[in-house]
Design a protein around this motif. Structure first.
Motif, PDB file in Angstrom:
ATOM      1  N   THR A 270      -4.641   2.086  -1.568  1.00  0.00           N
ATOM      2  CA  THR A 270      -5.817   1.313  -1.934  1.00  0.00           C
ATOM      3  C   THR A 270      -6.945   1.595  -0.948  1.00  0.00           C
ATOM      4  N   VAL A 271      -8.153   1.811  -1.467  1.00  0.00           N
ATOM      5  CA  VAL A 271      -9.339   1.994  -0.642  1.00  0.00           C
ATOM      6  C   VAL A 271     -10.060   0.650  -0.569  1.00  0.00           C
ATOM      7  N   TRP A 272     -10.420   0.243   0.645  1.00  0.00           N
ATOM      8  CA  TRP A 272     -11.039  -1.062   0.866  1.00  0.00           C
ATOM      9  C   TRP A 272     -12.438  -0.899   1.459  1.00  0.00           C
ATOM     10  N   LEU A 273     -13.324  -1.824   1.126  1.00  0.00           N
ATOM     11  CA  LEU A 273     -14.641  -1.874   1.739  1.00  0.00           C
ATOM     12  C   LEU A 273     -14.725  -3.134   2.589  1.00  0.00           C
ATOM     13  N   ASP A 274     -14.971  -2.942   3.867  1.00  0.00           N
ATOM     14  CA  ASP A 274     -15.182  -4.045   4.791  1.00  0.00           C
ATOM     15  C   ASP A 274     -16.581  -4.589   4.530  1.00  0.00           C
ATOM     16  N   GLU A 275     -16.673  -5.747   3.879  1.00  0.00           N
ATOM     17  CA  GLU A 275     -17.959  -6.253   3.420  1.00  0.00           C
ATOM     18  C   GLU A 275     -18.844  -6.749   4.558  1.00  0.00           C
ATOM     19  N   GLU A 276     -18.270  -6.925   5.744  1.00  0.00           N
ATOM     20  CA  GLU A 276     -19.082  -7.354   6.883  1.00  0.00           C
ATOM     21  C   GLU A 276     -19.616  -6.158   7.663  1.00  0.00           C
ATOM     22  N   GLY A 277     -18.709  -5.252   8.069  1.00  0.00           N
ATOM     23  CA  GLY A 277     -19.126  -4.128   8.891  1.00  0.00           C
ATOM     24  C   GLY A 277     -19.587  -2.919   8.114  1.00  0.00           C
ATOM     25  N   GLY A 278     -19.277  -2.883   6.789  1.00  0.00           N
ATOM     26  CA  GLY A 278     -19.687  -1.751   5.983  1.00  0.00           C
ATOM     27  C   GLY A 278     -18.798  -0.535   6.132  1.00  0.00           C
ATOM     28  N   PHE A 279     -17.614  -0.695   6.757  1.00  0.00           N
ATOM     29  CA  PHE A 279     -16.706   0.432   6.928  1.00  0.00           C
ATOM     30  C   PHE A 279     -15.776   0.556   5.732  1.00  0.00           C
ATOM     31  N   VAL A 280     -15.328   1.786   5.488  1.00  0.00           N
ATOM     32  CA  VAL A 280     -14.363   2.051   4.429  1.00  0.00           C
ATOM     33  C   VAL A 280     -12.986   2.223   5.066  1.00  0.00           C
ATOM     34  N   TRP A 281     -11.996   1.580   4.497  1.00  0.00           N
ATOM     35  CA  TRP A 281     -10.624   1.626   4.995  1.00  0.00           C
ATOM     36  C   TRP A 281      -9.706   2.106   3.870  1.00  0.00           C
ATOM     37  N   ALA A 282      -8.504   2.487   4.224  1.00  0.00           N
ATOM     38  CA  ALA A 282      -7.494   2.818   3.216  1.00  0.00           C
ATOM     39  C   ALA A 282      -6.131   2.395   3.731  1.00  0.00           C
ATOM     40  N   ASP A 283      -5.274   2.009   2.796  1.00  0.00           N
ATOM     41  CA  ASP A 283      -3.908   1.655   3.160  1.00  0.00           C
ATOM     42  C   ASP A 283      -3.233   2.811   3.888  1.00  0.00           C
ATOM     43  N   TYR A 284      -2.327   2.451   4.772  1.00  0.00           N
ATOM     44  CA  TYR A 284      -1.454   3.443   5.406  1.00  0.00           C
ATOM     45  C   TYR A 284      -0.044   3.118   4.931  1.00  0.00           C
ATOM     46  N   PRO A 285       0.331   3.630   3.740  1.00  0.00           N
ATOM     47  CA  PRO A 285       1.619   3.243   3.147  1.00  0.00           C
ATOM     48  C   PRO A 285       2.805   3.724   3.973  1.00  0.00           C
ATOM     49  N   THR A 286       3.831   2.908   4.020  1.00  0.00           N
ATOM     50  CA  THR A 286       5.095   3.273   4.658  1.00  0.00           C
ATOM     51  C   THR A 286       6.213   3.059   3.655  1.00  0.00           C
ATOM     52  N   ALA A 287       7.437   3.306   4.092  1.00  0.00           N
ATOM     53  CA  ALA A 287       8.575   3.110   3.202  1.00  0.00           C
ATOM     54  C   ALA A 287       8.788   1.639   2.874  1.00  0.00           C
ATOM     55  N   ASP A 288       8.208   0.738   3.671  1.00  0.00           N
ATOM     56  CA  ASP A 288       8.339  -0.697   3.437  1.00  0.00           C
ATOM     57  C   ASP A 288       7.190  -1.160   2.547  1.00  0.00           C
ATOM     58  N   PRO A 289       7.453  -1.579   1.295  1.00  0.00           N
ATOM     59  CA  PRO A 289       6.370  -1.980   0.384  1.00  0.00           C
ATOM     60  C   PRO A 289       5.648  -3.247   0.820  1.00  0.00           C
ATOM     61  N   ASN A 290       6.215  -3.984   1.788  1.00  0.00           N
ATOM     62  CA  ASN A 290       5.577  -5.216   2.250  1.00  0.00           C
ATOM     63  C   ASN A 290       4.608  -5.003   3.401  1.00  0.00           C
ATOM     64  N   GLU A 291       4.479  -3.774   3.871  1.00  0.00           N
ATOM     65  CA  GLU A 291       3.538  -3.484   4.958  1.00  0.00           C
ATOM     66  C   GLU A 291       2.104  -3.669   4.450  1.00  0.00           C
ATOM     67  N   ASP A 292       1.202  -4.076   5.332  1.00  0.00           N
ATOM     68  CA  ASP A 292      -0.212  -4.189   4.953  1.00  0.00           C
ATOM     69  C   ASP A 292      -1.078  -3.430   5.947  1.00  0.00           C
ATOM     70  N   LEU A 293      -0.604  -2.271   6.377  1.00  0.00           N
ATOM     71  CA  LEU A 293      -1.307  -1.484   7.386  1.00  0.00           C
ATOM     72  C   LEU A 293      -2.484  -0.722   6.777  1.00  0.00           C
ATOM     73  N   VAL A 294      -3.584  -0.644   7.523  1.00  0.00           N
ATOM     74  CA  VAL A 294      -4.768   0.094   7.089  1.00  0.00           C
ATOM     75  C   VAL A 294      -5.343   0.879   8.261  1.00  0.00           C
ATOM     76  N   ILE A 295      -6.113   1.925   7.932  1.00  0.00           N
ATOM     77  CA  ILE A 295      -6.826   2.735   8.928  1.00  0.00           C
ATOM     78  C   ILE A 295      -8.219   2.990   8.376  1.00  0.00           C
ATOM     79  N   PRO A 296      -9.263   2.930   9.205  1.00  0.00           N
ATOM     80  CA  PRO A 296     -10.605   3.236   8.710  1.00  0.00           C
ATOM     81  C   PRO A 296     -10.728   4.712   8.329  1.00  0.00           C
TER      82      PRO A 296
END
Length: 325
Positions: A270-296
């Protein structure tokens, strides 16, 4: 196996030639980031900083070209004329490759802006995490006790967690009923909020792109990849700013090396838009589907492309998915 050279500022390098070249590349990337940061602090414009750094890097390759250029005719005579001809042919191919590399390095633009984005992101993230208040519970004496990381402190928080499950690429795709994953989730306005905003695009192969401002105004774009940062919890960052899901993209196209982050990880992120800072982020998927990790996401360090040329000559289909700054 590594070897350490004594002296101020010298780093440990591998004794294996190929690995040592990789060590030098890492040192060069770190040095370039520091130099661009210093130039930015000194008020040097990004394009001028790119030209300075590009000239130094192109000059280093030109120096290597001078050394290699002196090698023709130096093949061992005992190997014969055929061997010597092949030797000289190989040197000619190497010198031509070095010329192209020097030309490419000198023309590179956008790296100063990448460095500025990373520095700005680091400051924003640091301030957000520093001001975040940890969840806590009260012990028998009425004293507030910090909760372990990721553990809800109250029944109310537990209910909230059960309702708001982590919105990973895997759950997004499942909930939306699109196993293919690549699709836009937002329809932003055709014009950005300010002149400082760049359009964010998704192509039909699942790669994320960003406009690159030029003078005169053109349609230059650069692909976006994960920044070289450790992934962080999206929920942690969202404590001081909201995220909006704007697209599903291809996970492997977020990596500079074109590899998934982990075995068994979701192929779409998933690609995310940080509505405050204006940065674009994306999920960093792992083998665990419950992870919610992201990287700009930041500009990939490549030469810009014309979006029109990519559409006309490459058959790309671009969809605008947001605006960043």
């Amino acid at each position: 196996m590594t070897e350490h050279k004594e002296g101020a500022g010298l780093h440990e390098l591998s004794s294996a030639p190929r690995q040592r070249m990789s060590d030098y590349q890492t040192l060069a990337v770190n040095a370039r980031m520091r130099i661009l940061a210093v130039l930015s602090a000194a008020g040097v414009e990004p394009d001028a900083a790119d030209e300075l750094v590009g000239a130094v890097e192109a000059g280093a390759v030109a120096g290597a070209h001078c050394w290699v250029e002196e090698l023709p005719g130096s093949a061992p005579r005992a190997e014969g004329a055929v061997y010597g001809k092949g030797w000289d042919g190989g040197i000619s191919a190497a010198t031509n490759s070095l010329i192209k590399t020097a030309d490419y390095l000198y023309r590179q633009h956008g790296r100063a802006r990448v460095a500025s984005s990373l520095l700005a992101f680091g400051g924003i993230l640091y301030r957000r995490l520093e001001t975040a208040e940890p969840a806590h519970e009260t012990d028998a004496a009425g004293t507030a006790v910090p909760s372990p990381a990721g553990v809800p402190a109250t029944e109310q928080e537990q209910d909230e967690v059960s309702v708001e499950k982590p919105l990973t690429a895997a759950t997004n795709a499942a909930d939306a009923g699109v196993p293919d994953g690549v699709r836009a989730l937002a329809t932003p306005p055709a014009v950005g909020p300010t002149d400082e905003h760049d359009a964010i695009w998704l192509d039909d192969e699942g790669r994320v792109w960003s406009d690159y401002a030029t003078v005169p105004v053109g349609d230059d774009v650069l692909p976006m990849v994960w920044a070289k940062d450790e992934p962080v919890s999206r929920r942690k960052v969202e404590e001081h700013g909201s995220f909006a899901a704007i697209a599903f993209c291809s996970t492997e196209l977020l990596s500079t090396f074109g590899q998934p982050p982990a075995d068994g990880a979701a192929p779409y992120a998933t690609v995310w838009l940080d509505e405050e800072g204006g940065f674009v982020w994306a999920d960093y998927p792992t083998a665990d589907p419950n992870e919610d990790l992201v990287i700009p996401l930041v500009w990939d360090q490549e030469q810009t492309e014309s979006r029109g040329d990519l559409e006309r000559d490459g058959g790309f289909v671009f969809t605008r998915i947001g605006w960043s700054r």
